[in-house]
Design a protein around this motif. Structure first.
Motif, short mmCIF file in Angstrom:
data_model
loop_
_atom_site.label_atom_id
_atom_site.label_comp_id
_atom_site.label_asym_id
_atom_site.label_seq_id
_atom_site.Cartn_x
_atom_site.Cartn_y
_atom_site.Cartn_z
N LEU A 5 16.64 16.90 43.14
CA LEU A 5 17.19 15.72 42.48
C LEU A 5 16.16 14.62 42.33
O LEU A 5 16.10 13.94 41.29
CB LEU A 5 18.38 15.19 43.28
N GLY A 48 19.47 11.91 45.75
CA GLY A 48 18.43 12.83 46.23
C GLY A 48 17.82 12.35 47.54
O GLY A 48 17.60 13.15 48.46
N GLY A 64 17.96 17.85 47.61
CA GLY A 64 17.49 16.47 47.53
C GLY A 64 16.15 16.36 46.84
O GLY A 64 15.94 15.48 45.98
N LEU A 115 22.30 22.62 41.40
CA LEU A 115 22.87 21.44 42.04
C LEU A 115 24.33 21.63 42.41
O LEU A 115 24.82 21.04 43.36
CB LEU A 115 22.69 20.21 41.14
#
Length: 249
Positions: free
Chosen positions: A98, A196, A95, A134
């Motif tokens: 992102l 995120g 998260g 990711l």
């Protein structure tokens, strides 16, 4: 396996899980499109395919080690009455990554409008490393969902493979569409920041129903689609109005 083919419940589970895996893959596909867009044009499609194939390999490997996956949700330490598991750590890290990536890309996109040189291309290796990082987060989330929804490993694997085939087919059209429309790219970056934020919340044990997230994405995408249609109609109107003038000259 033959018994499953004649089991309506297994087919229903496969259909539901495949649909969910495709929906869960939207954020992965958006991220792929954004990262690949910073590569030279001849490398973009290769990066998308490599990223999705790596995601497929990771998900199949995770499914093959279900006992280990279940263990990731068990607490490994406690901080001020807060139980922390490996899943929490992975979700928090993904998260935050992102959030940072989305914010930096928004900044770069805005800066490009004021620079004559255009976008700065990243290296192929750098793009693949970001995709892999990711993929780990998205794959873990996807597999945990699959384990919770289906009883049979063959059903889980089939659903994951089908969803990845759909994403492979959609990757290039989605990436090209995002590259052609700057406002769509900005919206996609906002989605990354939203995803995120949700991953960080999940890592901190604040459960956010996925329906809220995907409703927000679908609503925003619908509004942007209307904007694109309105823009196209205005352009056609201007062209039609300019045509007689051009013919007169």
């Amino acid at each position: 396996m033959l018994a499953l083919l004649s089991d309506p419940a297994a087919w229903a589970s496969l259909a539901a899980l495949t649909a969910l895996e495709i929906v869960l893959g939207i954020d992965n596909l958006i991220f792929l499109s954004i990262v690949a867009s910073r590569l030279p044009e001849h490398q973009q499609n290769t990066a998308r395919r490599v990223g999705l194939m790596l995601a497929l390999v990771m998900r199949l490997a995770l499914l093959a080690s279900i006992a280990w996956i279940v263990g990731l949700t068990e607490p490994i330490m406690t901080v001020a009455d807060f139980d922390v598991s490996w899943r929490d750590i992975i979700m928090l890290g993904g998260g935050l990554f992102l959030l940072a990536k989305g914010t930096l890309e928004i900044h770069h996109t805005m800066e490009e409008e004021h620079q004559e040189g255009g976008k700065v291309a990243s290296s192929f290796t750098s793009a693949i490393v970001q995709i892999v990082l990711l993929d780990i987060v998205f794959s873990l989330d996807s597999v945990i969902t699959a384990v919770g929804m289906a009883e049979h490993l063959s059903v889980m694997i089939t659903a994951v493979v089908i969803s990845m085939i759909v994403m492979l087919v959609a990757a290039q059209p989605v990436g090209d569409f995002v590259n052609r429309h700057p406002t769509v790219k900005m919206l996609a970056l906002a989605f990354l920041v939203l995803v995120g934020t949700m991953l960080v919340a999940e890592g901190l044990h604040f459960h956010v129903p996925r329906a809220y997230l995907y409703f927000a994405i679908a609503f925003s995408a619908g509004v942007e689609a209307l904007n694109l249609l309105a823009r196209r109609r205005r352009l056609k109107t201007k062209q039609a109005a300019a045509a007689p003038t051009g013919a007169g000259h």
